[in-house]
Design a protein around this motif. Structure first.
Motif, PDB file in Angstrom:
ATOM      1  N   GLY A  92      -2.922 -23.828  21.709  1.00 35.39           N
ATOM      2  CA  GLY A  92      -3.323 -23.422  23.296  1.00 35.39           C
ATOM      3  C   GLY A  92      -2.115 -23.826  24.147  1.00 35.39           C
ATOM      4  O   GLY A  92      -1.206 -24.828  23.852  1.00 35.39           O
ATOM      5  N   PRO A  93      -2.199 -23.212  25.449  1.00 39.02           N
ATOM      6  CA  PRO A  93      -1.313 -23.699  26.306  1.00 39.02           C
ATOM      7  C   PRO A  93      -1.210 -25.140  26.876  1.00 39.02           C
ATOM      8  O   PRO A  93      -2.310 -25.575  26.854  1.00 39.02           O
ATOM      9  CB  PRO A  93      -1.334 -22.724  27.663  1.00 39.02           C
ATOM     10  CG  PRO A  93      -2.876 -22.552  27.511  1.00 39.02           C
ATOM     11  CD  PRO A  93      -3.143 -22.395  25.990  1.00 39.02           C
ATOM     12  N   PRO A  94      -0.108 -25.756  27.114  1.00 40.21           N
ATOM     13  CA  PRO A  94       0.000 -27.177  27.608  1.00 40.21           C
ATOM     14  C   PRO A  94      -0.756 -27.158  29.128  1.00 40.21           C
ATOM     15  O   PRO A  94      -0.943 -26.190  29.771  1.00 40.21           O
ATOM     16  CB  PRO A  94       1.363 -27.593  27.935  1.00 40.21           C
ATOM     17  CG  PRO A  94       1.988 -26.189  28.057  1.00 40.21           C
ATOM     18  CD  PRO A  94       1.336 -25.197  27.159  1.00 40.21           C
ATOM     19  N   CYS A  95      -1.422 -28.247  29.497  1.00 40.34           N
ATOM     20  CA  CYS A  95      -2.262 -28.347  30.606  1.00 40.34           C
ATOM     21  C   CYS A  95      -1.165 -28.428  31.886  1.00 40.34           C
ATOM     22  O   CYS A  95      -1.505 -28.016  32.947  1.00 40.34           O
ATOM     23  CB  CYS A  95      -2.969 -29.656  30.777  1.00 40.34           C
ATOM     24  SG  CYS A  95      -2.225 -31.130  30.498  1.00 40.34           S
ATOM     25  N   THR A  96      -0.111 -28.939  31.603  1.00 42.54           N
ATOM     26  CA  THR A  96       0.851 -28.694  32.823  1.00 42.54           C
ATOM     27  C   THR A  96       2.346 -28.725  31.845  1.00 42.54           C
ATOM     28  O   THR A  96       2.530 -28.964  31.129  1.00 42.54           O
ATOM     29  CB  THR A  96       1.173 -30.125  33.759  1.00 42.54           C
ATOM     30  OG1 THR A  96       1.574 -31.170  32.949  1.00 42.54           O
ATOM     31  CG2 THR A  96      -0.160 -30.627  33.900  1.00 42.54           C
ATOM     32  N   TRP A  97       3.400 -28.440  32.637  1.00 45.50           N
ATOM     33  CA  TRP A  97       4.863 -28.470  32.248  1.00 45.50           C
ATOM     34  C   TRP A  97       5.161 -29.663  31.534  1.00 45.50           C
ATOM     35  O   TRP A  97       5.962 -29.821  30.909  1.00 45.50           O
ATOM     36  CB  TRP A  97       5.894 -28.185  33.329  1.00 45.50           C
ATOM     37  CG  TRP A  97       5.753 -26.743  33.856  1.00 45.50           C
ATOM     38  CD1 TRP A  97       5.058 -26.193  35.066  1.00 45.50           C
ATOM     39  CD2 TRP A  97       6.283 -25.527  33.417  1.00 45.50           C
ATOM     40  NE1 TRP A  97       5.209 -25.008  35.052  1.00 45.50           N
ATOM     41  CE2 TRP A  97       5.897 -24.253  34.162  1.00 45.50           C
ATOM     42  CE3 TRP A  97       7.027 -25.185  32.046  1.00 45.50           C
ATOM     43  CZ2 TRP A  97       6.255 -23.088  33.904  1.00 45.50           C
ATOM     44  CZ3 TRP A  97       7.066 -23.837  31.821  1.00 45.50           C
ATOM     45  CH2 TRP A  97       6.939 -22.705  32.682  1.00 45.50           C
ATOM     46  N   TRP A  98       4.538 -30.940  32.081  1.00 46.25           N
ATOM     47  CA  TRP A  98       4.739 -32.211  31.711  1.00 46.25           C
ATOM     48  C   TRP A  98       4.432 -32.419  30.496  1.00 46.25           C
ATOM     49  O   TRP A  98       4.777 -33.594  29.720  1.00 46.25           O
ATOM     50  CB  TRP A  98       4.572 -33.144  32.749  1.00 46.25           C
ATOM     51  CG  TRP A  98       5.188 -32.913  34.131  1.00 46.25           C
ATOM     52  CD1 TRP A  98       4.948 -31.985  35.192  1.00 46.25           C
ATOM     53  CD2 TRP A  98       6.507 -33.175  34.344  1.00 46.25           C
ATOM     54  NE1 TRP A  98       5.761 -32.053  36.079  1.00 46.25           N
ATOM     55  CE2 TRP A  98       6.749 -32.833  35.688  1.00 46.25           C
ATOM     56  CE3 TRP A  98       7.506 -34.085  33.620  1.00 46.25           C
ATOM     57  CZ2 TRP A  98       7.990 -33.066  36.330  1.00 46.25           C
ATOM     58  CZ3 TRP A  98       8.703 -34.347  34.236  1.00 46.25           C
ATOM     59  CH2 TRP A  98       9.048 -34.050  35.708  1.00 46.25           C
TER      60      TRP A  98
END
Length: 146
Positions: A92-98
């Motif tokens: 899945g996509p990360p929750c934030t860029w960090w």
């Protein structure tokens, strides 16, 4: 019982290398990556460790975020509320860029920077601050309560 009388029973500390502490204080970095999940929820003292991650400063996202900020080390620089701890879902996509894949993400909210850094010792994992350190933080953030 007042917050000062409770000492560190309602608050914990987290030690984070610079420039990541500064990025959290800007409000841009809303998570902190850790290898293990944390069960603690509530207020955290944001303690900048004694080392600066020089390689991280070469990353464009980090460099832009902390540009012009002094990277104070070995001190409590602010507070944040630890609201959640989760991992990104596989694929899945990360929750934030960090967010770092495979790491636990400590979700930080209500970030407040201190006007003056407070020199202090930190440690790995969540740590319990001394009553004296909590009192020093409350002098700068008197509204902060459990």
């Amino acid at each position: 019982m007042s917050a000062a009388e409770q000492g560190g029973d309602w608050i914990r500390g987290i030690t984070i290398k610079q420039p990541f502490t500064a990025a959290i204080l800007t409000g841009s970095k809303t998570i902190e990556n850790r290898r293990k999940p944390w069960s603690w929820r509530g207020w955290l003292l944001l303690h900048a460790g004694r080392k600066v991650d020089q390689q991280a400063l070469r990353e464009p996202l980090i460099a832009r975020t902390v540009r012009g900020r002094e990277l104070v080390t070995g001190a409590v620089l602010g507070v944040a509320r630890l609201a959640d701890c989760h991992q990104s879902t596989a694929g899945g996509p990360p929750c934030t860029w960090w967010a770092e894949p495979g790491r636990w993400h400590l979700v930080l909210t209500d970030v407040q920077e201190l006007a003056r850094p407070i020199p202090a010792q930190g440690q790995l994992g969540p740590w319990k601050p001394t009553e004296e350190l909590v009192d020093q933080v409350l002098q700068q953030l008197p509204h902060l309560r459990p």
